[in-house]
Design a protein around this motif. Structure first.
Motif, mmCIF file in Angstrom:
data_model
loop_
_atom_site.group_PDB
_atom_site.id
_atom_site.type_symbol
_atom_site.label_atom_id
_atom_site.label_comp_id
_atom_site.label_asym_id
_atom_site.label_seq_id
_atom_site.Cartn_x
_atom_site.Cartn_y
_atom_site.Cartn_z
ATOM 1 N N ASN A 185 -9.842 -17.568 -10.547
ATOM 2 C CA ASN A 185 -9.771 -16.262 -9.932
ATOM 3 C C ASN A 185 -8.584 -16.177 -8.996
ATOM 4 O O ASN A 185 -7.870 -15.196 -8.964
ATOM 5 C CB ASN A 185 -11.056 -15.969 -9.146
ATOM 6 C CG ASN A 185 -12.020 -15.147 -9.968
ATOM 7 O OD1 ASN A 185 -11.687 -14.736 -11.078
ATOM 8 N ND2 ASN A 185 -13.188 -14.895 -9.428
ATOM 9 N N ASP A 186 -8.403 -17.236 -8.206
ATOM 10 C CA ASP A 186 -7.256 -17.274 -7.303
ATOM 11 C C ASP A 186 -5.967 -17.086 -8.076
ATOM 12 O O ASP A 186 -5.136 -16.250 -7.751
ATOM 13 C CB ASP A 186 -7.185 -18.629 -6.584
ATOM 14 C CG ASP A 186 -8.075 -18.667 -5.364
ATOM 15 O OD1 ASP A 186 -8.096 -19.695 -4.693
ATOM 16 O OD2 ASP A 186 -8.723 -17.640 -5.100
ATOM 17 N N ARG A 187 -5.827 -17.872 -9.129
ATOM 18 C CA ARG A 187 -4.574 -17.816 -9.885
ATOM 19 C C ARG A 187 -4.372 -16.421 -10.452
ATOM 20 O O ARG A 187 -3.315 -15.835 -10.330
ATOM 21 C CB ARG A 187 -4.590 -18.838 -11.028
ATOM 22 C CG ARG A 187 -4.131 -20.222 -10.639
ATOM 23 C CD ARG A 187 -3.640 -21.000 -11.848
ATOM 24 N NE ARG A 187 -4.611 -21.012 -12.955
ATOM 25 C CZ ARG A 187 -5.589 -21.899 -13.067
ATOM 26 N NH1 ARG A 187 -5.748 -22.850 -12.175
ATOM 27 N NH2 ARG A 187 -6.427 -21.839 -14.092
ATOM 28 N N ARG A 188 -5.448 -15.907 -11.080
ATOM 29 C CA ARG A 188 -5.300 -14.601 -11.709
ATOM 30 C C ARG A 188 -4.998 -13.534 -10.665
ATOM 31 O O ARG A 188 -4.156 -12.673 -10.845
ATOM 32 C CB ARG A 188 -6.576 -14.225 -12.480
ATOM 33 C CG ARG A 188 -6.608 -14.779 -13.870
ATOM 34 C CD ARG A 188 -7.742 -14.228 -14.665
ATOM 35 N NE ARG A 188 -9.031 -14.679 -14.160
ATOM 36 C CZ ARG A 188 -10.174 -14.442 -14.767
ATOM 37 N NH1 ARG A 188 -10.184 -13.764 -15.898
ATOM 38 N NH2 ARG A 188 -11.307 -14.853 -14.262
ATOM 39 N N GLY A 189 -5.736 -13.608 -9.555
ATOM 40 C CA GLY A 189 -5.537 -12.623 -8.504
ATOM 41 C C GLY A 189 -4.109 -12.603 -7.999
ATOM 42 O O GLY A 189 -3.464 -11.555 -7.943
ATOM 43 N N GLN B 204 -6.396 -10.387 3.452
ATOM 44 C CA GLN B 204 -5.162 -10.425 4.244
ATOM 45 C C GLN B 204 -4.021 -9.809 3.458
ATOM 46 O O GLN B 204 -3.179 -9.104 3.992
ATOM 47 C CB GLN B 204 -4.805 -11.875 4.619
ATOM 48 C CG GLN B 204 -5.679 -12.460 5.705
ATOM 49 C CD GLN B 204 -7.025 -12.928 5.185
ATOM 50 O OE1 GLN B 204 -7.437 -12.582 4.089
ATOM 51 N NE2 GLN B 204 -7.695 -13.733 5.979
ATOM 52 N N LEU B 205 -3.998 -10.107 2.160
ATOM 53 C CA LEU B 205 -2.939 -9.549 1.316
ATOM 54 C C LEU B 205 -3.011 -8.039 1.313
ATOM 55 O O LEU B 205 -2.006 -7.346 1.465
ATOM 56 C CB LEU B 205 -3.080 -10.082 -0.122
ATOM 57 C CG LEU B 205 -2.066 -9.519 -1.124
ATOM 58 C CD1 LEU B 205 -0.661 -9.962 -0.747
ATOM 59 C CD2 LEU B 205 -2.388 -9.983 -2.533
ATOM 60 N N ALA B 206 -4.251 -7.526 1.160
ATOM 61 C CA ALA B 206 -4.413 -6.077 1.102
ATOM 62 C C ALA B 206 -3.871 -5.423 2.365
ATOM 63 O O ALA B 206 -3.182 -4.407 2.309
ATOM 64 C CB ALA B 206 -5.882 -5.729 0.901
ATOM 65 N N SER C 126 -1.675 -6.676 4.527
ATOM 66 C CA SER C 126 -0.230 -6.808 4.720
ATOM 67 C C SER C 126 0.551 -5.969 3.732
ATOM 68 O O SER C 126 1.682 -5.572 3.991
ATOM 69 C CB SER C 126 0.205 -8.272 4.656
ATOM 70 O OG SER C 126 -0.358 -8.888 3.527
ATOM 71 N N LEU C 127 -0.074 -5.645 2.590
ATOM 72 C CA LEU C 127 0.608 -4.744 1.654
ATOM 73 C C LEU C 127 0.789 -3.363 2.261
ATOM 74 O O LEU C 127 1.680 -2.632 1.869
ATOM 75 C CB LEU C 127 -0.196 -4.612 0.350
ATOM 76 C CG LEU C 127 -0.060 -5.744 -0.660
ATOM 77 C CD1 LEU C 127 -0.910 -5.444 -1.883
ATOM 78 C CD2 LEU C 127 1.388 -5.930 -1.080
ATOM 79 N N LEU C 128 -0.068 -3.044 3.222
ATOM 80 C CA LEU C 128 0.036 -1.731 3.852
ATOM 81 C C LEU C 128 1.264 -1.609 4.726
ATOM 82 O O LEU C 128 1.666 -0.522 5.090
ATOM 83 C CB LEU C 128 -1.193 -1.472 4.727
ATOM 84 C CG LEU C 128 -2.438 -0.972 4.046
ATOM 85 C CD1 LEU C 128 -3.535 -0.822 5.067
ATOM 86 C CD2 LEU C 128 -2.182 0.350 3.372
ATOM 87 N N LEU C 129 1.872 -2.722 5.039
ATOM 88 C CA LEU C 129 2.957 -2.758 6.019
ATOM 89 C C LEU C 129 4.038 -1.721 5.746
ATOM 90 O O LEU C 129 4.493 -1.020 6.642
ATOM 91 C CB LEU C 129 3.586 -4.160 6.004
ATOM 92 C CG LEU C 129 4.369 -4.519 7.252
ATOM 93 C CD1 LEU C 129 3.441 -4.575 8.438
ATOM 94 C CD2 LEU C 129 5.061 -5.850 7.058
ATOM 95 N N GLY C 130 4.457 -1.638 4.494
ATOM 96 C CA GLY C 130 5.547 -0.724 4.174
ATOM 97 C C GLY C 130 5.225 0.710 4.524
ATOM 98 O O GLY C 130 6.083 1.498 4.872
ATOM 99 N N GLN C 131 3.955 1.048 4.420
ATOM 100 C CA GLN C 131 3.545 2.420 4.697
ATOM 101 C C GLN C 131 3.677 2.745 6.165
ATOM 102 O O GLN C 131 3.769 3.906 6.540
ATOM 103 C CB GLN C 131 2.072 2.567 4.286
ATOM 104 C CG GLN C 131 1.642 3.987 4.079
ATOM 105 C CD GLN C 131 2.031 4.468 2.709
ATOM 106 O OE1 GLN C 131 1.785 3.808 1.720
ATOM 107 N NE2 GLN C 131 2.641 5.619 2.642
ATOM 108 N N ALA D 152 -6.734 -6.540 -9.377
ATOM 109 C CA ALA D 152 -6.886 -7.930 -8.930
ATOM 110 C C ALA D 152 -7.658 -7.995 -7.610
ATOM 111 O O ALA D 152 -8.565 -8.799 -7.439
ATOM 112 C CB ALA D 152 -5.516 -8.571 -8.768
ATOM 113 N N LEU D 153 -7.290 -7.091 -6.693
ATOM 114 C CA LEU D 153 -7.944 -7.122 -5.397
ATOM 115 C C LEU D 153 -9.426 -6.771 -5.499
ATOM 116 O O LEU D 153 -10.243 -7.243 -4.721
ATOM 117 C CB LEU D 153 -7.259 -6.145 -4.431
ATOM 118 C CG LEU D 153 -5.904 -6.590 -3.894
ATOM 119 C CD1 LEU D 153 -5.256 -5.457 -3.125
ATOM 120 C CD2 LEU D 153 -6.068 -7.800 -3.008
ATOM 121 N N SER D 154 -9.760 -5.913 -6.457
ATOM 122 C CA SER D 154 -11.159 -5.478 -6.519
ATOM 123 C C SER D 154 -12.038 -6.432 -7.308
ATOM 124 O O SER D 154 -13.213 -6.591 -7.015
ATOM 125 C CB SER D 154 -11.237 -4.083 -7.136
ATOM 126 O OG SER D 154 -10.898 -4.158 -8.507
#
Lengths: 295, 305, 415
Positions: B30-34, A124-126, A128-133, A113-115
């Motif tokens: 895209n937003d929704r899917r992401g 930002q999500l990517a 903040s996902l690192l936070l746990g690490q 999804a991110l790519s």
């Protein structure tokens, strides 16, 4: 400098380049470095191995000798017959595999999804996902222990696998998003034009190309889980879920440690994994996995 | 994206508008899917990591936390510990990165045979259980009866045993070596996987262009590995800040505080049950790592795809 | 081909998931929780005797079951702490006495004062042991094992050097050590300065021997004797520059020092009574003595093990019954390798070896409990560093002591 060799005449030039002295020198350097590094890598394992073959009286003998004067397999007998290690190894294997599966499923979906989907807030999500690490395990211990307890999964294999996710999922997600980003989107689009759904396109076309990256993070997830000690020591209490690193401490008494048995157990933990890796490592080497897919 | 179009006409305007509408719709989809695909990971990490982070922040800023901060900072060994930690992290980071990169590049060399075997051997430090490996290193570093001194003496590299663990200048680098030893395989593996994305043709073109190996490294390999490098710097730094096993097993922070580092302090406070001290130290580590992460985001934001 | 590889991988993953879930589902669970079952966390070195006593208990109380869960030295502190903090606890646990106040001050342990009666009188327990688990006249654990350190020396080496008997005070010890080094050519003794915990224990012995104490005052602060601490540092650094204390000290923990002693690289060292049997078995002809202090026997820091019942235990009544059973004199004697905490239990013939006597005298006459303030644990690194600095000759005792005094002020301040 220009290089305008036409394809037809490129082959001889390339071959000549391969045989150049520069190439030879760099090869020698590469081998020298690898040999030195390999020796340094296995030196502690050799110390562990030779200690495991020593009887109790020789382990701390003075003067110290590397090899045993009267080698014995007694320590290995202890490990296999009067310890929890065999079952603990199985538990470790199951926890590792389960954790890897969880991580891959979650990591692939999010990484993809991110790519692929440039959605708002993805960067930002990517991060903040690192936070746990970034948090030390000691801080994560109590909250996660309470969570697993609330789920009724203390002293179970899936419970431990779930807990170790926090150490691997962030970086796995990040690596996978980078890996998928490196796979040209034209591949999926081509497959989808041919009539398959996005999911099918991903499975048939993207995953094989991304296999080296996926294999690397799978190995990472497995090894992190395999070596994890703190959570395992606290969340397991019986052989139902006790893992190998925890069982390793069983040879320590109040005042003394049976180092012979500990080293034998540590060797038993390390050697099979190394051999297993010999078979698995080809999955993340280019050229062997996905065939000639040009981007 | 420039669209070469003749000057505006009603049909063109209309089709541009519907193209815009479609673009917006696609973006929303895209937003929704992401977000939908990311949801499982978000939930899991919220539960496992988000909640503890909140506890850390609350604990660090509570009255107990401020007290704990005070105690830690006024500990007579505090400045020595911070300096040691800096040295520890730098050696661990640079060492693991350099060795890992070199190993990956060496293995990537076309002429090297049996790469599978080399990889398996070089992975051993990562596979070996940490406490057992640290104990083996402790035995190896022993002054009178250690394996290392024995080997070096036999090879006539040194003439007297080196006090690796009782010399206050040598002890920290020696322990950092152990940390590098156990971390470089991870770097090597990640870099190997990153190197896979560089096609052969690029190397060959560079070769034809007369590029020296160092140029290849600088202009082809390192740029391609930029993303991997970032994550490696972050992970290896975090691991170094959390790694207490080598020092704990081998010297317990001695001699005379020469190898006392922040992870040791954290582990001790944890064992003493000082939850607020643990929160304070964890918050510090979090801030350090997030600063690193922030730098990366800033840098890539500019050259964003 | 590519497609089937991916599918195979996915299929394998699904199978593994199912297998893992099934196996763990079948095997999970750490014992049934019937109304007459309790869970007891006990360390693995006690397991054989623990199992024996459990069998006797269950026989005497049909229908009551005790589920034994082993803990290990490396993991027990963390495990117990996490369990108590989370509220998901066993019914009975064996824990180190010096850690008990960490939990009792948080209200995590049940008050067991009511358990003392005619069969289990308070004055039958070693005073410092009971004192260490009691706050405000409430006792939060029942000690069953209590240890002290003394001197273990190689009789043959002493004879060879012409020393007739063990030293009785510190200056005699130094004099004897010099003679041993000169006549035998090996270091006389060593310290475990490779381990922070071991070092702090030795420092504590010297601190107590020099008159130091830790008194908790009404406002929660704890007193600290700076002069005693400095003298302790001095004692612990004696002999290094003269060469009769082994330089291996800095790389050794107590086990390594014991090993040097067994290999005849040392003439004597300091350890607990548990070391007597293994060393005798290794073939050495040894003698034992009380720890020498500045003028006569020194005061040694004592510690041991106790039974505690968490406040959140599910079956507190059965737990109490079990602890009562285990605290009977004869059972206590069975369970312990070193001395039991009850004075009557120490009369058991298994403790009759004359080599054990100095240790028993030490803990009964000249022993003081290891301080139970959480601040004491926070002193460890500071003490460790100071001792090493002075012993290595990098700082004077007075200078190094300043750091300990400062840290003591930090950690022992009022609530």
């Amino acid at each position: 400098m220009t290089a305008v060799a036409a394809p037809a005449t490129a082959a001889p030039t390339v071959r000549a380049a391969r045989r150049s002295p520069r190439r030879y020198v760099s090869l020698v350097l590469a081998y020298a470095f690898l040999i030195l590094l390999a020796l340094l890598s296995i030196l502690p394992l050799i110390v562990m191995l030779t200690s495991s073959l020593k009887p109790q009286t020789e382990i701390f003998a003075i003067p110290a000798k590397l090899f045993a004067s009267h080698p014995t397999f007694q320590n290995y007998v202890t490990v296999f017959t009067s310890s929890d290690m065999p079952r603990a190894l199985l538990n470790s294997l199951l926890v590792g595999l389960l954790a890897t599966v969880f991580t891959l499923i979650l990591g692939c979906t999010t990484g993809y999804a991110l790519s692929r989907f440039r959605f708002r807030g993805s960067r930002q999500l990517a991060v903040s996902l690192l936070l746990g690490q970034l948090l030390p395990a000691t801080v994560l211990l109590l909250p996660i222990y309470k969570l697993i307890n609330a789920l009724g999964m203390l002293d179970t294999i899936p419970g431990l696998a779930l807990a170790t996710l926090v150490f691997v999922l962030p970086v796995v997600t990040w690596m996978l998003s980078t890996t998928f980003a490196g796979v040209p989107i034209e591949l999926e689009e081509a497959a989808m034009i041919d009539g398959s759904t996005r999911l099918m396109a991903v499975i048939r076309v993207v995953l094989p190309v991304a296999l080296p990256g996926i294999a690397s993070v799978a190995i990472f997830a497995f090894l992190q889980s395999w070596n994890e000690f703190l959570f395992a020591s606290v969340m397991t209490s019986s052989i139902a879920s006790k893992t190998a690193p925890v069982a390793l401490t069983d040879f320590a008494n109040e005042f003394t440690v049976d180092w012979g048995a500990t080293m034998a157990a540590a060797t038993v933990i390390s050697v099979p994994i190394t051999i297993a890796f010999l078979f698995v490592q080809r999955f993340f080497v280019r050229g062997m996995a996905a065939g000639a897919v040009k981007g | 994206m420039a669209v070469l179009a003749p000057p505006d006409s009603p049909t063109r305007a209309a089709s541009r508008q519907s193209a815009q509408a479609r673009a917006v719709k696609a973006m929303r989809r895209n937003d929704r899917r992401g977000w939908f695909l990311s949801l499982p990971s978000i939930l899991v990490l919220l539960a496992l990591a988000g909640v503890p982070t909140v506890y850390v922040i609350l604990g660090a800023f509570s009255a107990d936390g401020v007290d704990a901060f005070d105690t830690i900072v006024h500990d007579p060994g505090f400045s020595q510990m911070m300096v040691n930690t800096g040295i520890w992290v730098v050696i661990a980071l640079v060492g693991a990165l350099v060795v890992g990169y070199l190993a990956a590049i060496a293995l990537n060399h076309k002429g090297v045979r049996l790469t599978g075997m080399w990889r398996a051997l070089l992975l051993i430090p990562w596979i070996t259980p940490h406490v057992a490996a640290a104990t083996a290193w402790k035995w190896m570093f022993g002054t009178e009866y250690g394996t290392l001194n024995g080997l070096l003496l036999q090879l006539h590299i040194i003439h007297e045993p080196i006090s690796w663990l009782t010399n206050t200048t040598l002890v920290l680098p020696a322990l950092a070596l152990v940390q590098v030893w156990s971390t470089f395989p991870f770097v090597m593996m990640m870099v190997t996987s990153g190197l896979q994305s560089i096609p052969d043709e690029v190397y060959e073109a560079a070769q034809l262009d007369g590029a020296r190996p160092f140029d290849t490294l600088r202009f082809i390999i390192l740029p391609a590995l930029r993303d991997v490098t970032f994550i490696l710097v972050l992970i290896v730094t975090v691991w170094a800040l959390n790694s207490f096993v080598p020092v704990w097993v081998i010297t317990r922070g001695g001699p005379a505080g020469a190898s006392t580092i922040l992870p040791i302090k954290l582990y001790q406070e944890f064992q003493n049950g000082s939850a607020s001290s643990v929160s304070v130290i964890a918050l510090f580590q979090l801030l350090v790592s997030m600063t690193l992460a922030w730098f990366y985001v800033q840098r890539t934001q500019k050259g964003d795809r | 081909m590519r497609w089937s590889t991916s599918t195979r991988v996915a299929g394998a993953a699904a199978v593994l998931f199912a297998v893992g879930a099934t196996v763990s589902g079948c095997a999970s669970g750490s014992g049934s929780s019937g109304s007459n079952t309790i869970t007891w966390w006990s360390p693995n070195w006690d397991t054989p005797t623990a199992k024996q006593l459990i069998a006797e208990f269950e026989k005497a109380n049909p229908g009551d079951k005790v589920n034994l869960v082993e803990t290990t030295n490396d993991t027990m502190a963390t495990k117990i702490k996490t369990a108590l903090d989370s509220g998901s606890t066993p019914d009975v646990m064996t824990e180190l006495v010096s850690r008990i106040p960490l939990y009792s001050t948080k209200g995590q342990l049940t008050d067991l004062t009511g358990m003392f009666d005619a069969n289990m009188p308070k004055d039958d327990f070693n005073t410092s042991a009971l004192g260490a688990v009691t706050t405000d006249d409430k006792t939060y654990a029942i000690p069953f094992r209590w240890d002290a350190q003394g001197v273990i020396y190689n009789k043959d080496m002493f004879a060879k050097a012409g020393i007739a008997q063990a030293p009785t005070n510190w200056s005699e010890l130094q004099a004897d050590a010099k003679i041993l080094k000169d006549k035998l050519g090996v270091a006389a003794y060593a310290w475990p300065y490779g381990s922070d915990a071991n070092t702090q224990t030795r420092w504590l012995n010297a601190y107590y021997s020099n008159g130091g104490t830790f008194d908790t005052k009404a406002d929660g602060s704890v007193s600290f004797d700076s002069a005693a601490s400095e003298k302790a540092l001095q004692m612990l650094a004696d002999g290094f520059s003269d060469g009769y204390v082994s330089k291996s000290s800095f790389e050794s923990d107590n086990t390594a020092v014991q090993n040097l002693f067994i290999n005849k690289q040392l003439a004597f060292y300091f350890d607990g009574v548990y070391a007597v049997d293994p060393i005798t078995k290794a073939g050495l002809n040894i003698g034992t003595a009380m720890m020498p202090g500045p003028d006569g026997p020194g005061t040694v820091g004592t510690n041991g093990w106790a039974f505690a019942i968490p406040a959140k235990a599910k079956n507190a009544d059965l737990a109490k019954k079990f602890v009562q059973f285990m605290s009977q004199s004869d059972n206590m004697a069975t369970l312990t390798m070193t001395f039991p905490a009850r004075l009557s239990a120490a009369k058991d013939p298994k403790f009759a070896n004359p080599l054990y006597k100095p240790f028993l005298d030490q803990q009964n006459e000249d022993g003081r409990a290891v301080p139970s303030s959480p601040g004491y644990a926070q002193l460890t690194q500071t003490v460790y560093k100071a001792v090493q600095q002075v012993a290595l000759g990098k700082a004077s005792a007075a200078d190094a002591n300043k750091a300990i005094v400062q840290q003591a002020q930090n950690v022992f301040k009022a609530n």
